[in-house]
Design a protein around this motif. Structure first.
Motif, PDB file in Angstrom:
ATOM      1  N   SER A 209      31.432 -28.965  65.305  1.00  0.00           N
ATOM      2  CA  SER A 209      30.256 -28.394  65.969  1.00  0.00           C
ATOM      3  C   SER A 209      29.845 -27.044  65.382  1.00  0.00           C
ATOM      4  CB  SER A 209      30.536 -28.233  67.469  1.00  0.00           C
ATOM      5  OG  SER A 209      31.637 -27.355  67.685  1.00  0.00           O
ATOM      6  N   ALA A 254      20.677 -29.461  66.732  1.00  0.00           N
ATOM      7  CA  ALA A 254      20.695 -30.262  67.954  1.00  0.00           C
ATOM      8  C   ALA A 254      21.726 -31.383  67.855  1.00  0.00           C
ATOM      9  CB  ALA A 254      19.303 -30.836  68.214  1.00  0.00           C
ATOM     10  N   SER A 257      25.358 -29.940  68.192  1.00  0.00           N
ATOM     11  CA  SER A 257      25.674 -29.182  69.398  1.00  0.00           C
ATOM     12  C   SER A 257      26.436 -30.024  70.414  1.00  0.00           C
ATOM     13  CB  SER A 257      24.390 -28.643  70.041  1.00  0.00           C
ATOM     14  OG  SER A 257      24.685 -28.059  71.291  1.00  0.00           O
ATOM     15  N   VAL A 260      25.512 -27.609  76.362  1.00  0.00           N
ATOM     16  CA  VAL A 260      24.230 -27.851  77.016  1.00  0.00           C
ATOM     17  C   VAL A 260      23.219 -26.764  76.689  1.00  0.00           C
ATOM     18  CG1 VAL A 260      23.060 -28.066  79.237  1.00  0.00           C
ATOM     19  CG2 VAL A 260      25.297 -29.147  78.894  1.00  0.00           C
ATOM     20  N   SER A 263      21.989 -27.036  73.131  1.00  0.00           N
ATOM     21  CA  SER A 263      21.103 -28.197  73.008  1.00  0.00           C
ATOM     22  C   SER A 263      19.710 -27.879  73.547  1.00  0.00           C
ATOM     23  CB  SER A 263      21.691 -29.389  73.763  1.00  0.00           C
ATOM     24  OG  SER A 263      22.919 -29.794  73.186  1.00  0.00           O
ATOM     25  N   GLN A 264      19.663 -27.184  74.683  1.00  0.00           N
ATOM     26  CA  GLN A 264      18.367 -26.790  75.244  1.00  0.00           C
ATOM     27  C   GLN A 264      17.636 -25.825  74.315  1.00  0.00           C
ATOM     28  OE1 GLN A 264      19.577 -25.244  79.055  1.00  0.00           O
ATOM     29  NE2 GLN A 264      19.459 -27.248  80.063  1.00  0.00           N
ATOM     30  N   ALA A 266      17.983 -25.704  71.106  1.00  0.00           N
ATOM     31  CA  ALA A 266      17.546 -26.472  69.932  1.00  0.00           C
ATOM     32  C   ALA A 266      16.230 -27.188  70.224  1.00  0.00           C
ATOM     33  CB  ALA A 266      18.623 -27.478  69.537  1.00  0.00           C
TER      34      ALA A 266
END
Length: 284
Positions: A209, A254, A257, A260, A263-264, A266
């Motif tokens: 990651s 994204a 990742s 959370v 990701s948001q 991204a």
């Protein structure tokens, strides 16, 4: 870039009215509509427009009103008229019932009436001079829109850079969250792993990651975007390429990742990059 300009100029050889329209286009595409007597300037027109504009679909329309349409001045072509009258007399001599010669019919014959010749060089000078003024007007309109676009893009770039800083600062927290989730799962299944194995799992997670390189490239591309905006040359294509690169890095971020919040971020990055990319299509 979308723009419109209309310029009318009067001279001794007539009135020239230019209408220029430009819309977004990847390259420079010039469409020309000229009156018959001015078709010979098309090549110089394209060169003149190409020296001032580098991108966009540009429609150039010229309307020309010669002085003869405002105050008609005709003269008689005596040589043609004499030949025509002589032929009419010969026909009447052969006819058994000759009709009287009608002067208006003679005047309708091609070549009988003459209009003063127009100097082609003066036509060219008048038309291209008016075109230059129309181009100046169009460039002023495009410059005003460019300033508005620059403000919009600058704001979005600041938001993108803020997200990059936020994601970078959140990386240690993301690692901590993964550790806590791993320990919670082990507790649920009542598994007993050695501390070394837990650390090994954390290292593997960190490797899979790791988005440090993506963040570095995003930051590098954003620095180049700001540098490109300072250039005194067409920048649209370069900016378009940079948006493609930014979007590629955001997609990779994204995909890698496992957090959370990252990701948001991204997703928000991709939205902002797309907004900038759409506006860059308007930039030369």
């Amino acid at each position: 870039m979308t723009a419109f300009a209309r310029q009318e100029a009067q001279s001794d050889v007539g009135t020239f009215t230019w209408e220029l329209r430009s819309v977004n286009h990847r390259y420079l595409d010039i469409s020309v509509r000229l009156p018959e007597e001015l078709r010979f300037i098309e090549s110089q027109l394209r060169t003149q427009v190409g020296c001032r504009l580098k991108r966009g679909k540009v429609d150039c329309t010229l309307r020309y009103l010669p002085p003869s349409e405002q105050a008609p001045k005709f003269s008689l072509n005596e040589q043609v008229t004499r030949q025509l009258v002589q032929l009419c007399e010969e026909i009447e001599a052969l006819s058994h019932n000759p009709a009287p010669l009608n002067s208006l019919e003679v005047l309708r014959w091609p070549g009988v009436l003459q209009t003063p010749p127009v100097d082609g060089e003066q036509l060219k000078i008048g038309a291209l001079s008016a075109l230059e003024e129309a181009l100046n007007q169009m460039l002023e309109t495009r410059a005003a829109e460019g300033r508005r676009l620059a403000a919009f893009i600058t704001q979005r770039c600041e938001e993108i850079e803020a997200i990059i800083v936020r994601v970078r600062a959140h990386l240690p927290q993301a690692m901590l969250h993964f550790r806590e989730r791993l320990l919670a799962r082990l507790e649920v299944v009542q598994a007993d792993l050695e501390q070394g194995r837990i650390e090994q799992e954390l290292v593997l997670f960190a490797q899979k990651s790791d988005i440090t390189e993506e963040l570095d490239r995003l930051q590098s591309h954003m620095a180049e975007v700001r540098e490109v905006f300072q250039r005194k040359e067409p920048i649209g294509r370069r900016l378009d390429f940079l948006m493609q690169e930014l979007n590629r890095e955001a997609n990779t971020l994204a995909a890698k990742s496992a957090d959370v919040e990252i990701s948001q971020d991204a997703v928000e990055l991709k939205v902002l990059i797309e907004q900038v990319r759409e506006q860059i299509q308007n930039i030369e």
